[in-house]
Scaffold this motif. Structure first.
Motif, mmCIF file in Angstrom:
data_model
loop_
_atom_site.group_PDB
_atom_site.id
_atom_site.type_symbol
_atom_site.label_atom_id
_atom_site.label_comp_id
_atom_site.label_asym_id
_atom_site.label_seq_id
_atom_site.Cartn_x
_atom_site.Cartn_y
_atom_site.Cartn_z
ATOM 1 N N ASN A 91 9.490 -2.736 -9.294
ATOM 2 C CA ASN A 91 8.184 -2.092 -9.361
ATOM 3 C C ASN A 91 8.235 -0.592 -9.087
ATOM 4 O O ASN A 91 7.238 0.109 -9.273
ATOM 5 C CB ASN A 91 7.213 -2.750 -8.363
ATOM 6 N N LEU A 92 9.380 -0.092 -8.616
ATOM 7 C CA LEU A 92 9.495 1.339 -8.329
ATOM 8 C C LEU A 92 9.481 2.141 -9.631
ATOM 9 O O LEU A 92 10.186 1.812 -10.585
ATOM 10 C CB LEU A 92 10.790 1.627 -7.566
ATOM 11 N N LYS A 93 8.682 3.192 -9.646
ATOM 12 C CA LYS A 93 8.651 4.057 -10.829
ATOM 13 C C LYS A 93 9.878 4.960 -10.881
ATOM 14 O O LYS A 93 10.306 5.369 -11.953
ATOM 15 C CB LYS A 93 7.375 4.903 -10.818
ATOM 16 N N GLU A 94 10.392 5.314 -9.696
ATOM 17 C CA GLU A 94 11.610 6.120 -9.618
ATOM 18 C C GLU A 94 12.567 5.519 -8.598
ATOM 19 O O GLU A 94 12.154 4.760 -7.724
ATOM 20 C CB GLU A 94 11.304 7.572 -9.194
ATOM 21 N N LYS A 95 13.819 5.887 -8.694
ATOM 22 C CA LYS A 95 14.796 5.551 -7.667
ATOM 23 C C LYS A 95 14.862 6.705 -6.663
ATOM 24 O O LYS A 95 14.561 7.852 -7.007
ATOM 25 C CB LYS A 95 16.170 5.316 -8.298
ATOM 26 N N TYR A 96 15.267 6.388 -5.438
ATOM 27 C CA TYR A 96 15.260 7.382 -4.360
ATOM 28 C C TYR A 96 16.654 7.551 -3.771
ATOM 29 O O TYR A 96 17.403 6.585 -3.627
ATOM 30 C CB TYR A 96 14.300 6.944 -3.242
ATOM 31 N N LEU A 102 0.822 -1.209 0.000
ATOM 32 C CA LEU A 102 0.000 0.000 0.000
ATOM 33 C C LEU A 102 0.858 1.261 0.000
ATOM 34 O O LEU A 102 0.485 2.275 -0.564
ATOM 35 C CB LEU A 102 -0.927 0.002 1.220
ATOM 36 N N VAL A 103 2.012 1.192 0.657
ATOM 37 C CA VAL A 103 2.915 2.341 0.727
ATOM 38 C C VAL A 103 4.189 2.011 -0.033
ATOM 39 O O VAL A 103 4.757 0.927 0.133
ATOM 40 C CB VAL A 103 3.264 2.683 2.195
ATOM 41 N N ASN A 104 4.612 2.921 -0.869
ATOM 42 C CA ASN A 104 5.854 2.764 -1.618
ATOM 43 C C ASN A 104 6.987 2.438 -0.641
ATOM 44 O O ASN A 104 7.317 3.254 0.231
ATOM 45 C CB ASN A 104 6.137 4.074 -2.366
ATOM 46 N N PRO A 105 7.609 1.253 -0.743
ATOM 47 C CA PRO A 105 8.636 0.857 0.243
ATOM 48 C C PRO A 105 9.848 1.779 0.254
ATOM 49 O O PRO A 105 10.443 2.011 1.306
ATOM 50 C CB PRO A 105 9.008 -0.564 -0.187
ATOM 51 N N ALA A 106 10.218 2.324 -0.908
ATOM 52 C CA ALA A 106 11.369 3.222 -0.969
ATOM 53 C C ALA A 106 11.043 4.566 -0.313
ATOM 54 O O ALA A 106 11.877 5.153 0.386
ATOM 55 C CB ALA A 106 11.798 3.432 -2.414
ATOM 56 N N LEU A 107 9.832 5.054 -0.520
ATOM 57 C CA LEU A 107 9.411 6.299 0.120
ATOM 58 C C LEU A 107 9.332 6.118 1.638
ATOM 59 O O LEU A 107 9.781 6.982 2.412
ATOM 60 C CB LEU A 107 8.050 6.729 -0.440
ATOM 61 N N LYS A 108 8.780 5.003 2.055
ATOM 62 C CA LYS A 108 8.685 4.706 3.487
ATOM 63 C C LYS A 108 10.073 4.644 4.129
ATOM 64 O O LYS A 108 10.300 5.211 5.211
ATOM 65 C CB LYS A 108 7.947 3.377 3.679
#
Length: 559
Positions: free
Chosen positions: A546-551, A424-430
């Motif tokens: 699955n990430l649309k962007e890298k962080y 549900l939450v973007n793992p990289a953003l989290k």
């Protein structure tokens, strides 16, 4: 008994679609939850409270929806919010189905098939955003007007209802409040001109003064909000900006490039309407259809309004067309079996494509195979019954419809697992926020984020440069500064990032490959790389793909 089975399949298919499509958390939900929490703790704000910018004039035009969403989150956490979304979607589709039945009460097949199509198209708009409530209010408005269309003088209670709808809308989603009045216009046009234009059937029989009188309670109730005229005119100050339209997909016009799915679907509906609408339609139906279709082509977000107000006349159009065909050509096995073969082949090819293209999680593979086998057997059963009763016209129709519903469910089964396998939450953003929280150690933070990352960071208490409330960063609304234009200039390389950094004192920067700071700061000695999604082992290979962007997370630490 057979009709009950058919209805049960119909209900199960609608429920499956809602569960499949609506069980996700929209990124805008974070700033709405944050807003609702603020209203509960501090009251309704008039100065923007969440960003690093000071003194911005602010209208929280969704304050009541945000507060309600926050209370649901407090009680049920994320599961409660998702349950609310699903429940609202179910009620929405039920009222839409009743509207189709109101327009065409003679053919359940047409109403059910259109409801299935509408559920598939509308469900993408059933999210944790106020449009699900404003859209429902518009649907209630249209349903009531259609229900009372044959009365020259409507009951006075209708004006009380419109007062309530207006008061709710101005506080739940003020940007859409003017549409409540705009949807009255087609009905007013038929009230005035319907009886005077002989080539349009006149079915809305209200006298024009009673229709125009609806605007009185709408206008009076519009003032019942904490911001007065500012809320009522919010839409006129927050739309039509070139920078916003270029960055935000839903604000762009429909095109076969970026919005091919919506464009193709809308074009098919328009073509079907032109082909089958051989008989004159009521003036207000034509105006609703044409007006909302025009709005949909101007902006993707208005496709939802078209589905609400422009789609329901198709029930009447398709029924009249199928009724005339039924008089001339009976439904026979000879005419039906090619359609059955095509449906079955399409479902089989679609299922094989999905299973080949996507990897089903091993722990869910056994249950999925069981469900697919059951649906395959059910499809074969209906195909057998269809052939066995091929001499009975009514049974051919019913069994063909049941086979269609079953084949759609067959296609949805693997999609359901694939859709719900993503977090549900973007793992990289989290993880980015966790890294910043750990590094900050309760010290004050001024955070750079891009447009999409801001809401989640602000929900966790970090003042950010920008977030997904685009209009908040326009000088026409904040009365201070054009932050949005500044952000777009930096993003497009028109503003040197050194000059930009001198204007602000960021302690941390949450960057993605969607903005130039992701690359520039890597080689800048004044910034330390704290975290990179590309090298963190806690982000699985599947999640990384699955990430649309890298962080990357940077910290300002000059030498």
């Amino acid at each position: 008994m057979k009709s009950k089975i058919s209805f049960a399949l119909f209900i199960f298919l609608i429920a499956s679609m809602l569960l499949l499509i609506t069980s996700r958390f929209n990124n805008d939900g974070w700033f709405l939850l944050n807003s609702g929490r603020y209203v509960e703790n501090f009251g309704i704000p008039h100065t923007e409270p969440f960003t690093i910018h000071e003194g911005f004039h602010f209208v929280m035009q969704q304050w009541l929806f945000a507060l309600g969403l926050w209370k649901i989150y407090e009680i049920g956490q994320m599961q409660g919010v998702l349950l609310f979304t699903w429940a609202m979607g179910a009620v929405f589709i039920f009222v839409f189905y009743k509207l189709l039945q109101l327009v065409d009460s003679h053919d359940a097949a047409v109403s059910r098939i259109l409801t299935v199509g509408a559920a598939a198209l509308m469900s993408v708009y059933f999210t944790q955003r106020p449009q699900i409530i404003s859209g429902f209010i518009f649907l209630i408005e249209i349903y009531v007007l259609e229900y009372l269309k044959d009365k020259e003088r409507p009951p006075w209670a209708i004006y009380g209802l419109f007062f309530i709808l207006s008061a709710l809308l101005i506080n739940l989603h003020a940007a859409m409040w003017p549409m409540l009045s705009i949807f009255v216009l087609p009905y007013l046009a038929e009230s005035i001109f319907g009886a005077r234009i002989p080539w349009f059937p006149h079915i809305f029989l209200w006298k024009w003064k009673y229709t125009a009188l609806l605007w009185v309670p709408i206008l009076i109730a519009g003032f019942l909000n904490p911001y007065g005229i500012e809320s009522m005119t919010y839409a006129f100050h927050s739309y039509g900006y070139e920078e916003i339209n270029a960055l935000i997909t839903e604000m762009r016009p429909l095109s076969l490039g970026s919005n091919s799915y919506s464009s193709i679907i809308l074009s098919i509906i328009l073509i079907l309407t032109v082909i089958y609408a051989r008989n004159p339609l009521p003036l207000h139906w034509i105006l609703l259809f044409a007006g909302t279709a025009f709005m949909a082509f101007l902006a993707v977000r208005s496709v939802f309004l078209f589905l609400i107000a422009g789609l329901f006349p198709l029930a009447f159009i398709l029924h009249r067309s199928s009724f005339k065909k039924a008089e001339s050509k009976a439904t026979t096995w000879k005419r039906t079996w090619p359609m059955v073969i095509l449906m079955s082949l399409a479902a089989t090819v679609g299922l094989l494509f999905i299973l080949e293209k996507y990897t089903i999680p091993p722990d869910k593979l056994g249950l999925l195979i069981t469900i697919i086998c059951f649906l395959l057997l059910l499809s074969l059963f209906y195909a057998y019954i269809l052939w066995k009763e091929r001499t009975r016209q009514n049974e051919i129709r019913a069994n063909a419809r049941n086979l269609f519903f079953t084949l759609v469910l067959l296609l949805m089964a693997p999609l359901f697992y694939l859709y719900h396998d993503t977090p549900l939450v973007n793992p990289a953003l989290k993880k980015s926020i966790e890294v910043i929280q750990e590094d900050a150690a309760d010290r004050p933070i001024s955070l750079w984020t891009g447009y999409n990352e801001g809401p989640y960071a602000e929900f966790h208490g970090f003042p950010c440069y920008i977030d997904a409330r685009a209009e908040v960063f326009l000088p026409k609304l904040n009365h201070k500064k054009d932050v949005f234009k500044e952000y777009v200039s930096l993003k497009d390389g028109l503003l040197d990032y050194h000059d930009f950094m001198k204007r602000y004192h960021f302690t941390h920067l949450l960057t993605t490959t969607n903005d130039p700071l992701y690359t520039y700061l890597k080689n800048d000695k004044d910034y330390v790389l704290l975290w990179d999604s590309d090298t963190d082992d806690s982000i699985s290979e599947k999640e990384r793909k699955n990430l649309k962007e890298k962080y990357r997370v940077y910290k300002y630490q000059p030498e």
